[in-house]
Design an enzyme around this catalytic site. Structure first.
Site, PDB file in Angstrom:
ATOM      1  N   GLY A  37       0.837  -1.191   0.000  1.00 23.06           N
ATOM      2  CA  GLY A  37       0.000   0.000   0.000  1.00 23.06           C
ATOM      3  C   GLY A  37       0.871   1.240   0.000  1.00 23.06           C
ATOM      4  CE  LYS A  66      -0.866   5.651  14.731  1.00 23.09           C
ATOM      5  NZ  LYS A  66      -1.067   6.201  13.380  1.00 23.09           N
ATOM      6  CD  GLN A  68      -4.330   0.820  10.183  1.00 25.25           C
ATOM      7  OE1 GLN A  68      -3.832   1.912  10.399  1.00 25.25           O
ATOM      8  NE2 GLN A  68      -3.617  -0.224   9.843  1.00 25.25           N
TER       9      GLN A  68
END
Length: 357
Positions: A18, A212, A306
């Site tokens: 990617g 995060k 994500q």
């Protein structure tokens, strides 16, 4: 006897192509040439085969040296060779760099089981984790080790792929339990404008890279609600506190607070909350009212979101120990993502944060 064994040079491969995989391949391809005494120059990269205007993506990469779908406008080193088969890519490698969405790691590793070269090591750039059988979470590096029986180091940091590809100055953190492995990976990854610090606190490095993304979603919600920089700063600070507490709660014996001051910690958190894909999609989620899945397809050009999945996995852990109220930001982000509460509820979550009690 293979050339690699004869020469003592390490053969490197990359699993995943990617935008981050393609960006890091620019550095790795250059470094295997610059350190040809240590590494075989050719680097195979596993590419999930797609047709782009009727042409195979692997053919485009190998002929034009550009990943026109995921990193357009950037030439890859000519020693980067695209391969559509993961076994052919990695079976004879000494160092395998894993860089793909975390939800694909198990299926990608399955064909490699029992086929790894003796002495091979892994390096995971994957930010996320998985639900373990019987409850809890399993780190991606642990999944790789469990499936492939190789030690797996990690790399996390404030590393937006397009900036790395542009050659802009950045730092990153490698977590490695083994000094020798850390040294060779430092040579493989560090460049003039991509500086590396190696630490032994592997689990904290990896967990920072996953957690995060939840905070990044929270920051995007704040941007979408137009609540301003003070509120966003509060979300970042409280998010960092929840990251620290989560790691202490579930991995307390291994957590070193100094690791949060490395690129994998506060630096990556800030970058994610201002420039990452999770922030971008969460902002659009508030402004458009569209579903996250729809926005992922519209805005990310084949990349995967994500933060929401990580928030769900973290919530699974928190709920198992009755800790949701002690992590109100993580909990609110999860509940907003699944539609249980509106985006505006994020303010209530931080207004009554345990930090303020």
């Amino acid at each position: 006897m293979s050339r690699t064994v004869e020469s003592g040079k390490k053969r490197v491969s990359i699993v995943g192509s990617g935008n981050w995989g393609s960006a890091i391949s620019k550095i790795i391809g250059a470094n295997t040439r610059n350190h040809s005494e240590l590494f075989e120059e050719e680097v195979k990269i596993y590419v999930y085969e797609e047709l782009i205007d009727g042409r195979k993506l692997t053919e485009i990469i190998n002929q034009e040296h550009e990943n026109v779908k995921y990193l357009p406008g950037h030439k890859l080193p000519t020693n980067i060779v695209a391969v559509p088969d993961v076994v052919e890519t990695a079976h004879d490698s000494d160092i395998i760099v894993f860089v793909l969405p975390h939800q694909f790691i198990k299926n990608t590793c399955k064909p490699l089981i029992g086929k790894m070269k003796p002495g091979a090591i892994g390096l995971s750039l994957i930010k996320g984790f998985d639900i373990a059988e019987g409850g809890g979470i399993e780190l991606i590096s642990h999944i790789i080790t469990r499936l492939l029986n190789i030690p797996c180091n990690v790399l996390m940091g404030a590393n937006l792929a397009h900036e790395i590809a542009d050659g802009k100055f950045s730092e990153t953190t490698i977590g490695s339990h083994d000094v020798t492995q850390g040294q060779i990976l430092h040579k493989l990854i560090q460049s003039e404008n991509f500086r590396v610090v190696v630490v032994a606190d592997v689990e904290t490095v990896e967990l920072c890279g996953a957690l995060k993304n939840i905070v990044g979603v929270g920051a995007g919600l704040i941007d979408g609600l137009q609540y301003g920089d003070n509120t966003k700063a509060a979300v970042i600070r409280l998010g960092l506190m929840e990251m620290v507490r989560f790691i202490q709660e579930f991995y307390g014996g291994k957590c070193q607070l100094s690791t949060f001051l490395e690129s994998c910690g506060v630096a990556d958190l800030v970058t994610t909350c201002y420039g990452g894909r999770n922030r971008k999609v969460a902002e659009a989620f508030v402004k458009t009212g569209k579903k996250l899945e729809e926005l992922e397809k519209e805005l990310l050009n084949g990349q995967r979101l994500q933060g929401p999945q990580t928030a769900e996995e973290v919530n699974h852990m928190l709920k198992s120990r009755g800790l949701e109220e002690k992590f109100p930001l993580f909990t609110a982000v999860h509940r907003i993502c699944i539609g249980q509460i509106p985006p505006t509820a994020i303010i209530d979550s931080i207004r009554n944060h345990p930090e303020h009690m």
